[in-house]
Enzyme design. Structure first.
Site, PDB file in Angstrom:
ATOM      1  N   HIS A  38       0.832  -1.200   0.000  1.00  0.00           N
ATOM      2  CA  HIS A  38       0.000   0.000   0.000  1.00  0.00           C
ATOM      3  C   HIS A  38       0.869   1.253   0.000  1.00  0.00           C
ATOM      4  O   HIS A  38       1.996   1.240   0.499  1.00  0.00           O
ATOM      5  CB  HIS A  38      -0.888   0.037   1.257  1.00  0.00           C
ATOM      6  CG  HIS A  38      -2.207  -0.630   1.082  1.00  0.00           C
ATOM      7  ND1 HIS A  38      -3.399   0.005   1.327  1.00  0.00           N
ATOM      8  CD2 HIS A  38      -2.526  -1.888   0.687  1.00  0.00           C
ATOM      9  CE1 HIS A  38      -4.398  -0.830   1.086  1.00  0.00           C
ATOM     10  NE2 HIS A  38      -3.890  -1.987   0.709  1.00  0.00           N
ATOM     11  N   GLU A 106      -6.535  -0.057  -6.106  1.00  0.00           N
ATOM     12  CA  GLU A 106      -7.520   0.868  -5.542  1.00  0.00           C
ATOM     13  C   GLU A 106      -7.031   2.296  -5.735  1.00  0.00           C
ATOM     14  O   GLU A 106      -5.837   2.567  -5.671  1.00  0.00           O
ATOM     15  CB  GLU A 106      -7.707   0.632  -4.026  1.00  0.00           C
ATOM     16  CG  GLU A 106      -8.035  -0.782  -3.630  1.00  0.00           C
ATOM     17  CD  GLU A 106      -6.792  -1.580  -3.276  1.00  0.00           C
ATOM     18  OE1 GLU A 106      -5.698  -0.983  -3.113  1.00  0.00           O
ATOM     19  OE2 GLU A 106      -6.906  -2.814  -3.178  1.00  0.00           O
TER      20      GLU A 106
END
Length: 319
Positions: A38, A106
């Site tokens: 991430h 995302e």
């Protein structure tokens, strides 16, 4: 019978903690490691997000377990030619014990350079092309590529493992599962859904690994565990496409009131009931998974590893 691994959360812990958790996982009897990739955590309460490739370098020296990213998005924030170099080096450092888990990503992580966030079908197109680029680079030969989404000129990886890095593809719906079955070396999903496993295997994935993961919160006070899950990981209970399209932790936090402790209590594995933990992981075995990763939410990592070493893993391994 599946193998059971530990899922390291880069959203919740810094590098030193992640390395220590990996050591504890190996000592507790887990057979491999997943690690998230991430740029941001899902919310500020989680509070961390180290660069995964640096952490993998440390893990390669701290433990002997196989390692896989779960998952890397090699399409927008980082060009696939750069991801290929990072993955190849990780495989060399782990003596071939590295797999690259990839997904379509995302907005939370991928829009940070100001690039447009494309719709789902375009993201899957980009993912497929990125896999083509990376596989060519893993050969160690010079690559020139002029595709729909990516250009590579005179690129060659000089540090490559003896065997190409396996690429497993994450899927949560029919289109991504179809892509995984067609071009993946394995399939990653977070739900013990037998129909998706069947789609993958019938679509071309027969004989390839199906890999899943889940989160739990071990603790002696179940109510406290429920509160911990709601505080740190309420995002996993949000419906629909929000996880893919919301652009910042702040936007996720605005939706926290939608998730109640009652919802968490019904849906999450919380507390120290051995049977509840065993049942949640056995559901993946029943659905046909080959490998299952579990993550402990919250600070009681040592308690979790002791609990799984003495109570949960022995039952699963008898299964």
């Amino acid at each position: 019978m599946p193998e059971y691994g530990y899922f390291l959360s880069c959203e919740e812990f810094g590098p030193a903690d992640l390395v220590e958790q990996a050591r504890m996982a190996e000592q507790a009897g887990f057979s491999s490691l997943w690690i998230s990739d991430h740029y941001h955590p899902w919310n500020d309460a989680q509070g961390q997000s180290p660069f995964v490739w640096s952490v993998i370098g440390a893990l390669s020296k701290a433990v002997s377990l196989p390692i896989e990213t779960a998952v890397t998005c090699p399409t927008v924030r980082i060009h696939p030619a750069v991801v290929a170099q990072a993955a190849a080096t990780s495989a060399v450092m782990t003596n071939g014990r590295f797999r690259l888990g990839v997904g379509s990503g995302e907005a939370l992580n991928e829009h940070v350079l100001g690039d447009a966030w494309p719709p789902a079908h375009i993201r899957l197109e980009m993912l497929e092309e990125s896999i083509q680029v990376m596989r060519r680079l893993f050969t160690g030969e010079e690559v020139n590529h002029h595709g729909t989404h990516y250009t590579v000129e005179n690129a060659r990886l000089y540090t490559v493992p003896d065997e190409p890095v396996p690429i497993d593809i994450s899927g949560f719906g029919p289109a991504a599962t179809a892509l995984a079955s067609r071009v993946g070396d394995g399939f990653i999903t977070m739900m013990p859904d037998e129909s998706m496993v069947e789609q993958f295997r019938k679509g071309g994935g027969a004989g390839k690994p199906v890999i899943g993961g889940t989160k739990v919160c071990y603790g002696i006070d179940r109510d406290e565990c429920v509160a911990t899950v709601r505080k740190l990981w309420f995002n996993q209970f949000l419906p629909g496409e929000m996880a893919q399209i919301l652009p910042s932790p702040r936007h996720f936090e605005q939706l926290e009131p939608l998730v109640t402790e009652e919802m968490v209590s019904k849906q999450a594995v919380c507390g120290d009931d051995v049977d509840e933990h065993v049942s949640a992981l056995s559901a993946f075995a029943d659905a046909g998974f080959d490998r299952v990763y579990v993550n402990q939410i919250g600070p009681d990592q040592r308690g979790f590893f002791d609990f799984y070493r003495t109570k949960v893993l022995p039952q699963l391994q008898q299964g």
